[in-house]
Design an enzyme around this catalytic site. Structure first.
Site, PDB file in Angstrom:
ATOM      1  N   LEU A  26       0.822  -1.205   0.000  1.00  5.82           N
ATOM      2  CA  LEU A  26       0.000   0.000   0.000  1.00  5.82           C
ATOM      3  C   LEU A  26       0.859   1.259   0.000  1.00  5.82           C
ATOM      4  O   LEU A  26       0.606   2.213  -0.741  1.00  5.82           O
ATOM      5  CB  LEU A  26      -0.909  -0.004   1.232  1.00  5.82           C
ATOM      6  CG  LEU A  26      -1.782   1.230   1.260  1.00  5.82           C
ATOM      7  CD1 LEU A  26      -3.102   0.949   0.576  1.00  5.82           C
ATOM      8  CD2 LEU A  26      -2.004   1.717   2.654  1.00  5.82           C
ATOM      9  N   LYS A 157      -8.061  -0.314   6.065  1.00  3.46           N
ATOM     10  CA  LYS A 157      -8.992  -1.419   6.112  1.00  3.46           C
ATOM     11  C   LYS A 157      -8.282  -2.697   5.690  1.00  3.46           C
ATOM     12  O   LYS A 157      -7.184  -2.601   5.140  1.00  3.46           O
ATOM     13  CB  LYS A 157     -10.226  -1.156   5.236  1.00  3.46           C
ATOM     14  CG  LYS A 157      -9.989  -0.464   3.908  1.00  3.46           C
ATOM     15  CD  LYS A 157      -9.226  -1.150   2.844  1.00  3.46           C
ATOM     16  CE  LYS A 157      -9.607  -2.540   2.509  1.00  3.46           C
ATOM     17  NZ  LYS A 157      -8.809  -3.138   1.442  1.00  3.46           N
ATOM     18  N   LYS A 191     -13.030   9.239  -3.173  1.00  2.00           N
ATOM     19  CA  LYS A 191     -13.016   9.399  -4.639  1.00  2.00           C
ATOM     20  C   LYS A 191     -14.027  10.486  -5.020  1.00  2.00           C
ATOM     21  O   LYS A 191     -15.132  10.526  -4.481  1.00  2.00           O
ATOM     22  CB  LYS A 191     -13.358   8.076  -5.329  1.00  2.00           C
ATOM     23  CG  LYS A 191     -12.233   7.045  -5.198  1.00  2.00           C
ATOM     24  CD  LYS A 191     -12.571   5.784  -5.946  1.00  2.00           C
ATOM     25  CE  LYS A 191     -11.587   4.671  -5.650  1.00  2.00           C
ATOM     26  NZ  LYS A 191     -10.339   4.757  -6.390  1.00  2.00           N
ATOM     27  N   HIS A 248     -15.400  -1.328   1.344  1.00  2.00           N
ATOM     28  CA  HIS A 248     -15.680  -0.184   0.473  1.00  2.00           C
ATOM     29  C   HIS A 248     -17.121  -0.162  -0.037  1.00  2.00           C
ATOM     30  O   HIS A 248     -17.800   0.857   0.040  1.00  2.00           O
ATOM     31  CB  HIS A 248     -14.763  -0.202  -0.759  1.00  2.00           C
ATOM     32  CG  HIS A 248     -13.298  -0.113  -0.448  1.00  2.00           C
ATOM     33  ND1 HIS A 248     -12.765   0.870   0.343  1.00  2.00           N
ATOM     34  CD2 HIS A 248     -12.240  -0.869  -0.845  1.00  2.00           C
ATOM     35  CE1 HIS A 248     -11.451   0.716   0.424  1.00  2.00           C
ATOM     36  NE2 HIS A 248     -11.113  -0.349  -0.287  1.00  2.00           N
ATOM     37  N   LYS A 337     -11.171 -10.004  -8.710  1.00  2.00           N
ATOM     38  CA  LYS A 337      -9.808  -9.759  -9.201  1.00  2.00           C
ATOM     39  C   LYS A 337      -9.622 -10.521 -10.504  1.00  2.00           C
ATOM     40  O   LYS A 337     -10.316 -11.518 -10.749  1.00  2.00           O
ATOM     41  CB  LYS A 337      -8.793 -10.321  -8.209  1.00  2.00           C
ATOM     42  CG  LYS A 337      -8.755  -9.611  -6.873  1.00  2.00           C
ATOM     43  CD  LYS A 337      -7.717  -8.519  -6.875  1.00  2.00           C
ATOM     44  CE  LYS A 337      -7.612  -7.825  -5.539  1.00  2.00           C
ATOM     45  NZ  LYS A 337      -7.063  -6.480  -5.651  1.00  2.00           N
TER      46      LYS A 337
HETATM   47  C1  BG6 Z   1      -7.780  -1.727  -1.871  1.00  2.00           C
HETATM   48  C2  BG6 Z   1      -7.735  -3.240  -1.927  1.00  2.00           C
HETATM   49  O1  BG6 Z   1      -8.477  -1.289  -0.743  1.00  2.00           O
HETATM   50  O2  BG6 Z   1      -8.424  -1.238  -3.035  1.00  2.00           O
HETATM   51  C3  BG6 Z   1      -7.062  -3.724  -3.191  1.00  2.00           C
HETATM   52  O3  BG6 Z   1      -7.041  -3.737  -0.801  1.00  2.00           O
HETATM   53  C4  BG6 Z   1      -7.681  -3.107  -4.400  1.00  2.00           C
HETATM   54  O4  BG6 Z   1      -7.107  -5.134  -3.276  1.00  2.00           O
HETATM   55  C5  BG6 Z   1      -7.764  -1.588  -4.241  1.00  2.00           C
HETATM   56  O5  BG6 Z   1      -6.893  -3.451  -5.532  1.00  2.00           O
HETATM   57  C6  BG6 Z   1      -8.541  -0.984  -5.380  1.00  2.00           C
HETATM   58  O6  BG6 Z   1      -8.497   0.412  -5.254  1.00  2.00           O
HETATM   59  P1  BG6 Z   1      -8.744   1.321  -6.518  1.00  2.00           P
HETATM   60  O7  BG6 Z   1      -8.780   2.696  -5.970  1.00  2.00           O
HETATM   61  O8  BG6 Z   1      -7.607   1.062  -7.454  1.00  2.00           O
HETATM   62  O9  BG6 Z   1     -10.052   0.862  -7.090  1.00  2.00           O
END
Ligand code: BG6
Length: 468
Positions: A26, A157, A191, A248, A337
């Site tokens: 991250l 998270k 976002k 999310h 994924k």
């Molecule tokens: C994160 C997840 O919270 O969000 C990831 O842990 C995921 O697995 C990512 O790839 C996706 O975020 P975004 O902003 O690229 O849609």
């Protein structure tokens, strides 16, 4: 949510951003690129310091050489001045957080930074670590007196693994930090398009029809093209349901269905969001087989070196809401994924008209590009009176709307520096979201008979069972 905080960055006490997990995925992908960009745009208070914590013997140069800090630059060009500044404000503290007594090193490093700055700086502890480590770190911070009022805790998270562990974590953290000091991150809420939903809904024409008389279903999709990208340990402990749906998508659903408060203050919005989340009926054990679908992409087990893994890389759930406003509306949340494309949308499907036209739908596209589309029926040109579906489009770029808004992580960082809680989840919201999926989380751990294999690059498992 909408922030009303207009604090000027120069009026703020500079923060020391302490990053637990600086070498993690991250920090590499989101956090350090966001910090670089904030430095470039001069959005962090002068005097900001970063302390990156790692067990390994690394320098700031070692860490940054592994990070594509400029990954978010539209033109792909890196700013050498911002990169130098990032290096200048970053220090590495070698510390093994699993060893008692090691936090003394952090304490000394923080005292030294204060001494150099000649003032007590604000401390922001960024927990970019798995949930099972968080409680230990927080307790150690507390034991070493590093939890004073000038400290804030930013927690990534998933917050806990299930309802009970989240509750336990809240209890441990509350021994040392007050709710005001805690910022539970959900970068989806930060976002731009997500925040726009609240403004969009206030347009009278939509707010009037935002109910079960007019809406038949709401589907929230977060498809990713990427696979787990080597995050073996994290993913084996998490899975798609926790990683995206609990963390999310349920929060997005809360925003989509909440009763709009009269004024959009942070407090009012949190109250409305909690009420919305608490009105969603938890999936019961007997409903799991027809209200959930889970899948795993082929190849996942060898990627994680676990031939028996029953972790979901795809998850979809159907929910209902026990209020008059949303009675009988179908809510579907889905994510996966290694699918054919990256696509994040909220699709609101309206009921068909009573005479001849099928349903209209309103689609908020959050990623990869932002737009809002209303699917309408129009007359097909010609002698016949045939209908045809067409889009009323709000394309940000065509409307001359500045699309170079801050990345979600930049927003998260700036708001936590300012102390604005609007875009963060409260402990009650987190518990409400776990309650909704808790039976599913538990059941998926103990059995794998419904796990559907899907190919990488496909559209994922068939979820039509959810609409029956
Ligand atoms: C994160 C997840 O919270 O969000 C990831 O842990 C995921 O697995 C990512 O790839 C996706 O975020 P975004 O902003 O690229 O849609």
């Amino acid at each position: 949510m909408l922030s009303t905080n207009k604090t000027n960055k120069n009026e703020l006490i500079p923060p020391v951003l302490v990053i637990f997990g600086i070498t993690g995925d991250l920090a590499k992908k989101k956090l350090l690129p966001a910090i670089y960009h904030l430095i470039k745009d001069n959005l962090l208070p002068e005097g900001t310091t970063i302390l990156g914590l790692t067990r390994q013997n690394l320098t700031d140069k070692d860490i940054l050489s592994n990070v594509e800090v400029c990954v978010n630059e539209e033109d792909g060009i890196c700013d050498p001045i911002a990169i130098k500044k990032l290096r200048d404000i970053m220090q590495v503290v070698q510390i093994d957080i699993s060893k008692l007594g090691e936090f003394k090193k952090l304490k000394s490093a923080l005292e030294l930074v204060d001494k150099k700055a000649n003032q007590k700086l604000n401390r922001l502890y960024y927990m970019s670590v798995p949930p099972n480590v968080t409680a230990n770190i927080v307790s150690e911070l507390g034991r070493h007196g590093l939890n004073k009022e000038n400290s804030r805790l930013l927690i990534e998270k998933p917050f806990g693994f299930d309802y009970q562990s989240a509750k336990n974590l809240i209890k441990v953290i509350s021994k040392f930090f007050t709710e005001d000091q805690i910022f539970r991150i959900d970068h989806y809420l930060a976002k731009e398009t997500v925040q726009n939903i609240l403004v969009f809904r206030r347009n009278n024409i939509f707010e009037k029809i935002w109910n079960s008389d007019n809406i038949s279903s709401i589907t929230i999709t977060a498809n990713e093209e990427l696979d787990i990208e080597g995050r073996k340990v994290f993913y084996e402990e998490t899975g798609a349901l926790r990683d995206l749906i609990q963390s999310h998508l349920l929060m997005l659903l809360g925003i989509t269905i909440l009763d709009l408060p009269e004024s959009m203050t942070s407090q009012n919005l949190h109250k409305a969001k909690l009420k919305a989340l608490e009105s969603i009926s938890p999936i019961t054990n007997s409903e799991i087989k027809f209200k959930t679908v889970r899948g795993q992409y082929v190849g996942y087990r060898s990627e994680v070196d676990n031939p028996k893994s029953n972790i979901d890389t795809f998850a979809a759930i159907k929910l209902s809401v026990a209020t008059k406003r949303w009675h009988k509306v179908e809510f579907i949340l889905k994510t996966g994924k290694a699918l054919s494309e990256k696509l994040t949308t909220i699709e609101v499907q309206f009921k068909p008209n009573k005479i001849d036209l099928p349903h209209n739908s309103l689609i908020f596209r959050i990623q990869p590009h932002e737009d809002i589309k209303l699917k309408m029926y129009i007359k097909e040109p010609g002698f016949n009176v045939k209908t045809k579906i067409a889009n009323l489009n709000l394309n940000y770029r065509e409307e001359d709307i500045d699309v170079t808004h801050p990345d979600a992580y930049e927003r998260v960082l700036v708001d936590s520096v300012k102390g604005d809680h609007s875009l963060f989840s409260t402990s009650s919201e987190i518990l409400a979201s776990w309650k909704i999926v808790n039976n599913v989380v538990k059941s998926w751990i103990i059995n794998d008979n419904d796990l559907i294999a899907y190919k990488k690059g496909s559209t994922g498992p068939d979820i039509s069972i959810l609409s029956k």
